[in-house]
Every structure is written in structure tokens, then in C-alpha cells.
Write a protein that holds these residues in place. Sequence first.
Motif, PDB file in Angstrom:
ATOM      1  N   SER A  85      -0.870  -1.558  -0.367  1.00  8.15           N
ATOM      2  CA  SER A  85      -1.521  -2.734  -0.947  1.00  8.15           C
ATOM      3  C   SER A  85      -0.699  -3.991  -0.702  1.00  8.15           C
ATOM      4  N   SER A  89      -1.897  -7.287   1.476  1.00  5.52           N
ATOM      5  CA  SER A  89      -1.819  -8.653   0.950  1.00  5.52           C
ATOM      6  C   SER A  89      -1.032  -9.559   1.889  1.00  5.52           C
ATOM      7  N   HIS A 108     -10.139  -5.303  -2.418  1.00  2.12           N
ATOM      8  CA  HIS A 108      -9.164  -4.219  -2.519  1.00  2.12           C
ATOM      9  C   HIS A 108      -8.862  -3.899  -3.988  1.00  2.12           C
ATOM     10  N   CYS A 307      -2.161   0.408 -11.259  1.00  3.50           N
ATOM     11  CA  CYS A 307      -3.172  -0.480 -10.660  1.00  3.50           C
ATOM     12  C   CYS A 307      -3.088  -1.887 -11.239  1.00  3.50           C
TER      13      CYS A 307
END
Length: 335
Positions: A85, A89, A108, A307
Motif C-alpha cells: 500500500s 501511494s 485502494h 487498515c
Amino acid sequence: MHVGRSYRPIEFALWSRGSIVFMVAVSLCAIGVYNIPSIAGFSVPWPIVVVLGTTVSLMAGFKNSQVLVRSAEALQAFAQISASSRMLSRFCADFTDEPTMRVLVYRHIAWMTALRHCLRRPMPWESMGRKANAEFRKRYHIVEDTTSLTHELETLLGKEAAAKILANGMLAAPLQLLDSQGYQINLLFRDARLPPQVYAELLKLMRDFHDQQARCDRIKNSPYPRQYAIVSAMFVAIFCTLLPFGAVPVFAEMSKLGGVWSVISIWLTIPFSALLGWMYMSLDQVGESTSNPFEGGANDVPISQICREIEIELRAAMGETELPAPLLPRNGIAT
């Protein structure tokens, strides 16, 4: 990324109470049977209890080692999602314009949101519906209990896009979001808005997200083999039932020492049998409670917190200042 976990203190206390009460009751029965005149001296030979205890230890150890592998694999999957992730980004920030970057990053985040909601759904073989867990959840809850996937996707993508994603149901939402993400990345490359090297790296990241989702789905949808779990529980129950009947003559023999031992020796069967039985029952219960790492217990992988921390990092990297609050541990337990 903080992923600290804690044992379920309340559930563990409830389970301990039940196991100790059971062992005290069986110990009293063993002492009573041992002193009934017609069958005085009845007991189970201690070597049999020892052999059975060894077998139970092996079974419980095998079960716990296997469920810990499942839990470790689940944690590794989300650790990889975190790393990928951040890479996504970074690529979006460096090689796309700001509107495109926001669309890709928010989609995402929506994928992670849909994935964790799917992983938190209850399954028939999970243990969160049991009495001890139900009592425990009165003092601890996960964020998926208080929010809906529809609301969270509408906040991230808008009502129209969220409705389109959820048209085929919650279970299809994560894959649809990955497909939409891949489709937009392909369009950017066709329009010459992405260098070939960056496009190749983004495809690798998308492939990795697919792989990690598949790993999580496999763990969620494939329970620990019930034959091993049931056999382990049966062996523990048999051992704990026979244990006091084997321990009674051992402690009764101490009455030959005379004095106070002639009165209390046989009653020592109760605390020592309760201690040993509690250890074996607790070992089996720990394994059972750890076998499903996404169900929402305190021994599980804290995917909600992971998350949320990723979301905060990604939105902060885009320059946002109004960020969601981090999910803090409750009673020392990460969610």
C-alpha cells in the motif's frame, strides 16, 4: 504498524471458572467412590493416566502449532498489504496528477475496507458465538460491529460508485474494486500518462494485492480440520475425567505419615487435580480460540487497526489534515 495483541482475559477467566468447577466436581466424585465401602479403594492405575496425559499433550501441542501457523500467515498477509500500500501511494504521488492520485488511493482504501468487512463476517465453525465469547464481547467490540460496508464505501467513493460496487453483494466487492483499479491503471498507460517501468511496477502491486486477498480468503473459508479439533477436545475431556481417579490413591497414601496428613491428604486431590485439569483444558481452549484469525477475537490479527493505520498514512501522504482517528486498543487489546 502496531499489531499488539493480548489474550482474552474475560473469556479466559470464564473458561477457567468452568474448568475448575468441573475438576472439583469430578475430584469429589473420585474421593467419594474411593471411600464407598463396597468398592473402597477404587481408582484408575496411575500409569494409564500418565500415558493418556502424554497423548493429550502431543495432540494439544500439534493443534496449537498448526493454528499458530494459520495466525502467523494471516498476519504476514496484512503486513505485505501494508508494505504494498505504501508503494502504491508513492507511485501514485510521483507519477500521476493529483485528481488521479486521489481516485486511485481512495479506491485502494475502499478495497481494504471491503476486504476486512468480508473477513469479519461470521462463519458456522467460528467460536465468537460461544457463551464465554458472548460475555467477553460485552466489554470489547470491533469497528465492523458498529459500521456498515455500504456507509464506509459511500464515504470513500460516493453513493453511485458504492452502489455499483455492492450490486453483486458484499463478497464480490473486494474483487470488483481490484478490477476497477487495474482497469484505470491500464487506461493511464494507454493514454501515455504512465511510464512503462511504472506501469509494470503497478501491475506487480496489483498482482500482490490479488495474492494477499486470496491468502486471506483461504484462511477465512478453510477452518482448522475439525477431526483434529474434536479428537483433541475428546482426549482432554477423557483425561481430565480420569485424572482425579488416578490421583486419589497417590494422595491417600500420604495418610500413612500420620498426624494432620491422615485427615487432609486425600483432600489434596481436589486442588492438584483442578490445577492439572485447568492447564490441559486451557491449552485446548487457547488453540480453539486462535484457529480463526479473522473472526474478531482478541487473539486474532487486528485487521481493523492495521487498515485504519494504513488509511491514515495514505491520506496524510496526500496532504490531508482531517484524518480519521486511530483505533486505540480497548482493555489492552488491539482490534
